[in-house]
Motif scaffolding. Structure first.
Motif, mmCIF file in Angstrom:
data_model
loop_
_atom_site.group_PDB
_atom_site.id
_atom_site.type_symbol
_atom_site.label_atom_id
_atom_site.label_comp_id
_atom_site.label_asym_id
_atom_site.label_seq_id
_atom_site.Cartn_x
_atom_site.Cartn_y
_atom_site.Cartn_z
ATOM 1 N N PHE A 117 0.883 -1.170 0.000
ATOM 2 C CA PHE A 117 0.000 0.000 0.000
ATOM 3 C C PHE A 117 0.916 1.213 0.000
ATOM 4 O O PHE A 117 1.884 1.252 0.760
ATOM 5 N N ARG A 118 0.634 2.173 -0.884
ATOM 6 C CA ARG A 118 1.549 3.297 -1.102
ATOM 7 C C ARG A 118 0.845 4.624 -0.838
ATOM 8 O O ARG A 118 0.322 5.241 -1.750
ATOM 9 N N PRO A 119 0.830 5.042 0.435
ATOM 10 C CA PRO A 119 0.045 6.224 0.812
ATOM 11 C C PRO A 119 0.792 7.546 0.687
ATOM 12 O O PRO A 119 0.228 8.591 1.021
ATOM 13 N N ASP A 132 14.972 5.571 -6.208
ATOM 14 C CA ASP A 132 14.110 6.605 -6.782
ATOM 15 C C ASP A 132 13.295 6.056 -7.957
ATOM 16 O O ASP A 132 13.799 5.934 -9.074
ATOM 17 N N ASP A 133 12.039 5.743 -7.685
ATOM 18 C CA ASP A 133 11.197 5.151 -8.731
ATOM 19 C C ASP A 133 10.609 6.185 -9.682
ATOM 20 O O ASP A 133 9.804 5.846 -10.544
ATOM 21 N N THR A 134 11.036 7.478 -9.543
ATOM 22 C CA THR A 134 10.637 8.452 -10.571
ATOM 23 C C THR A 134 11.612 8.353 -11.756
ATOM 24 O O THR A 134 11.429 9.029 -12.757
ATOM 25 N N LEU A 136 13.315 6.003 -14.731
ATOM 26 C CA LEU A 136 12.997 4.797 -15.501
ATOM 27 C C LEU A 136 13.900 3.646 -15.077
ATOM 28 O O LEU A 136 15.105 3.826 -14.901
ATOM 29 N N HIS A 137 13.301 2.473 -14.941
ATOM 30 C CA HIS A 137 14.066 1.291 -14.528
ATOM 31 C C HIS A 137 13.270 0.036 -14.859
ATOM 32 O O HIS A 137 12.075 0.104 -15.138
ATOM 33 N N VAL A 138 13.954 -1.101 -14.823
ATOM 34 C CA VAL A 138 13.250 -2.380 -14.760
ATOM 35 C C VAL A 138 13.447 -2.906 -13.343
ATOM 36 O O VAL A 138 14.466 -2.639 -12.717
ATOM 37 N N ASP A 139 12.460 -3.639 -12.824
ATOM 38 C CA ASP A 139 12.533 -4.063 -11.430
ATOM 39 C C ASP A 139 13.539 -5.192 -11.232
ATOM 40 O O ASP A 139 13.638 -6.128 -12.033
ATOM 41 N N SER A 140 14.261 -5.073 -10.128
ATOM 42 C CA SER A 140 15.175 -6.109 -9.674
ATOM 43 C C SER A 140 15.423 -5.783 -8.206
ATOM 44 O O SER A 140 15.685 -4.628 -7.881
ATOM 45 N N LEU A 152 5.682 -10.107 -11.998
ATOM 46 C CA LEU A 152 4.393 -9.676 -12.561
ATOM 47 C C LEU A 152 3.653 -8.902 -11.483
ATOM 48 O O LEU A 152 3.480 -9.401 -10.368
ATOM 49 N N ARG A 153 3.246 -7.656 -11.801
ATOM 50 C CA ARG A 153 2.622 -6.831 -10.753
ATOM 51 C C ARG A 153 1.268 -6.291 -11.177
ATOM 52 O O ARG A 153 1.071 -5.903 -12.325
ATOM 53 N N VAL A 154 0.360 -6.292 -10.215
ATOM 54 C CA VAL A 154 -0.978 -5.722 -10.395
ATOM 55 C C VAL A 154 -1.031 -4.437 -9.570
ATOM 56 O O VAL A 154 -0.666 -4.447 -8.389
ATOM 57 N N PHE A 155 -1.439 -3.338 -10.197
ATOM 58 C CA PHE A 155 -1.535 -2.042 -9.522
ATOM 59 C C PHE A 155 -2.970 -1.529 -9.581
ATOM 60 O O PHE A 155 -3.677 -1.732 -10.577
ATOM 61 N N SER A 156 -3.390 -0.821 -8.529
ATOM 62 C CA SER A 156 -4.671 -0.112 -8.556
ATOM 63 C C SER A 156 -4.477 1.275 -7.975
ATOM 64 O O SER A 156 -3.883 1.424 -6.899
ATOM 65 N N SER A 164 -4.873 11.158 -10.636
ATOM 66 C CA SER A 164 -4.262 10.096 -11.444
ATOM 67 C C SER A 164 -2.886 9.733 -10.900
ATOM 68 O O SER A 164 -2.268 10.508 -10.176
ATOM 69 N N ARG A 165 -2.432 8.548 -11.286
ATOM 70 C CA ARG A 165 -1.049 8.145 -10.998
ATOM 71 C C ARG A 165 -0.298 8.210 -12.320
ATOM 72 O O ARG A 165 -0.656 7.520 -13.278
ATOM 73 N N ARG A 166 0.705 9.052 -12.374
ATOM 74 C CA ARG A 166 1.425 9.268 -13.635
ATOM 75 C C ARG A 166 2.661 8.394 -13.722
ATOM 76 O O ARG A 166 3.509 8.401 -12.829
ATOM 77 N N TRP A 167 2.752 7.644 -14.795
ATOM 78 C CA TRP A 167 3.935 6.819 -15.055
ATOM 79 C C TRP A 167 4.645 7.332 -16.294
ATOM 80 O O TRP A 167 4.023 7.942 -17.180
ATOM 81 N N ARG A 168 5.931 7.067 -16.350
ATOM 82 C CA ARG A 168 6.664 7.134 -17.613
ATOM 83 C C ARG A 168 6.921 5.681 -18.007
ATOM 84 O O ARG A 168 7.179 4.829 -17.160
ATOM 85 N N PRO A 250 10.432 -0.919 -19.021
ATOM 86 C CA PRO A 250 11.008 0.215 -18.294
ATOM 87 C C PRO A 250 9.881 1.148 -17.840
ATOM 88 O O PRO A 250 9.022 1.524 -18.640
ATOM 89 N N HIS A 251 9.885 1.476 -16.546
ATOM 90 C CA HIS A 251 8.799 2.280 -15.989
ATOM 91 C C HIS A 251 9.314 3.186 -14.889
ATOM 92 O O HIS A 251 10.380 2.932 -14.302
ATOM 93 N N ALA A 252 8.541 4.227 -14.614
ATOM 94 C CA ALA A 252 8.831 5.151 -13.521
ATOM 95 C C ALA A 252 7.494 5.733 -13.097
ATOM 96 O O ALA A 252 6.608 5.934 -13.925
ATOM 97 N N ALA A 253 7.342 5.980 -11.802
ATOM 98 C CA ALA A 253 6.107 6.602 -11.306
ATOM 99 C C ALA A 253 6.494 8.000 -10.842
ATOM 100 O O ALA A 253 7.369 8.143 -9.985
ATOM 101 N N THR A 254 5.877 9.029 -11.415
ATOM 102 C CA THR A 254 6.347 10.385 -11.127
ATOM 103 C C THR A 254 5.411 11.228 -10.269
ATOM 104 O O THR A 254 5.866 12.118 -9.560
HETATM 105 O O1 LIG Z 1 4.405 3.093 -7.286
HETATM 106 C C1 LIG Z 1 4.292 2.959 -8.506
HETATM 107 O O2 LIG Z 1 3.329 3.373 -9.139
HETATM 108 C C2 LIG Z 1 5.359 2.202 -9.258
HETATM 109 C C3 LIG Z 1 6.703 2.223 -8.629
HETATM 110 C C4 LIG Z 1 7.614 1.155 -9.176
HETATM 111 O O3 LIG Z 1 8.552 1.388 -9.879
HETATM 112 C C5 LIG Z 1 7.316 -0.249 -8.860
HETATM 113 O O4 LIG Z 1 6.446 -0.524 -8.043
HETATM 114 O O5 LIG Z 1 7.973 -1.127 -9.428
#
Ligand SMILES: O=C(O)CCC(=O)C(=O)O
Ligand SMILES: [Fe+2]
Length: 291
Positions: A117-119, A132-134, A136-140, A152-156, A164-168, A250-254
């Protein structure tokens, strides 16, 4: 550009027609994002009290292990902590239910991981460059080697104020891997054993894990890639959900506050086409076995 595939799923336990299942697995394994604009996570009235950053003890996430039980990273205790754990546990169950209906091929291989949970608002959140998840990266994950298994991740987006939640989203895994692969340092002899014995890693850090961590770090540290690399932004509205293999896309949440996330691991032999896994892509690039 990263393909975003919109799917009309309105409930977490809805059965999905065969054509939708096929479209979903093809797109997901090819590096797309499955987007469910109409799939919100239903909250209970009493859960409104969890929507404040004050419940996070540290800077970022509150987590619940796959085995359930107690939450980590929260300042709550007693009945409030148990209530938050119950909300997160429900998210874990709903996410698994959705995957089984949408991607039944994965059922036998799917290994549940943590729920989070990400409050905390992402924008302006203090952090080190590596976390810093803002960027771009791949998860490891440094302490949780996967030995080639997929993440594999499910987000809501559960933001109660409609934010909104903004991603790159970056370019293809092949292009990113190609950019760095030749210059990634090799694992040091004996390091995998040492990391395991000293408790830094929970299981053996394979060569695959080593190179994925290097890739994660190199991407985040590369200012040129961060600003000039191929990318797009995408806003996931409040009340929507999405699924992505975060080890490949590759993703980032900004920007954004209040999300739920469920992690699953999937052995590559459970995929429809394991040649599309980062493990097999890196093995082709490096011409060697990595696990
Ligand atoms: O919190 C987010 O929306 C994504 C952050 C991220 O890079 C991740 O959960 O892998
Ligand atoms: Fe990530």
């Amino acid at each position: 550009m990263t393909p975003i595939i919109e799917l009309a799923v309105a409930a977490w336990n809805q059965s999905c027609p065969a054509a939708m299942q096929q479209r979903a697995i093809d797109a997901l394994e090819a590096g797309g994002v499955l987007f469910f604009p109409g799939l919100g996570f239903p909250l209970e009235a009493a859960e409104a009290r969890f929507f404040t950053p004050a419940i996070a003890a540290k800077s970022k996430n509150i987590s619940l292990d796959a085995a359930g039980g107690r939450i980590h990273g929260s300042s709550l205790d007693g009945a409030a902590a148990a209530g938050l754990a119950a909300m997160m546990q429900r998210y874990a169950e709903y996410s698994r239910g959705l995957l089984l209906k949408l991607l039944p091929r994965y059922e036998t291989g799917l290994i549940p991981g943590r729920t989070s949970f990400r409050p905390v608002e992402i924008k302006g959140r203090p952090t080190s460059w590596r976390k810093d998840d803002t960027r771009l990266h791949v998860d490891s994950f440094p302490s949780s080697p996967v030995q080639g298994k997929r993440i594999l991740r499910v987000f809501s987006n559960v933001n109660p104020r409609g934010q909104s939640r903004r991603w790159r989203l970056g370019g293809s895994f092949e292009s990113v891997a190609g950019r760095y692969a030749a210059s990634l340092p090799k694992p040091l002899w004996g390091s995998s054993w040492l990391l395991r014995m000293s408790g830094v890693t929970k299981s053996r850090r394979s060569a695959y894990d080593h190179y994925m961590l290097q890739l994660h770090d190199r991407m985040k540290a590369d200012a040129t890639y961060q600003s000039n690399g191929e990318q797009m932004t995408y806003d996931f509205p409040a009340g929507s959900s999405w699924i992505v293999f975060t080890d490949r896309v590759p993703h980032a949440a900004t920007v954004g506050q209040y999300a739920l996330e469920q992690t699953f691991y999937l052995p590559v032999n459970s995929m429809q086409d394991e040649s599309k896994s980062p493990l097999r892509i890196l093995e082709r690039l490096m011409a060697r076995n990595l696990v």
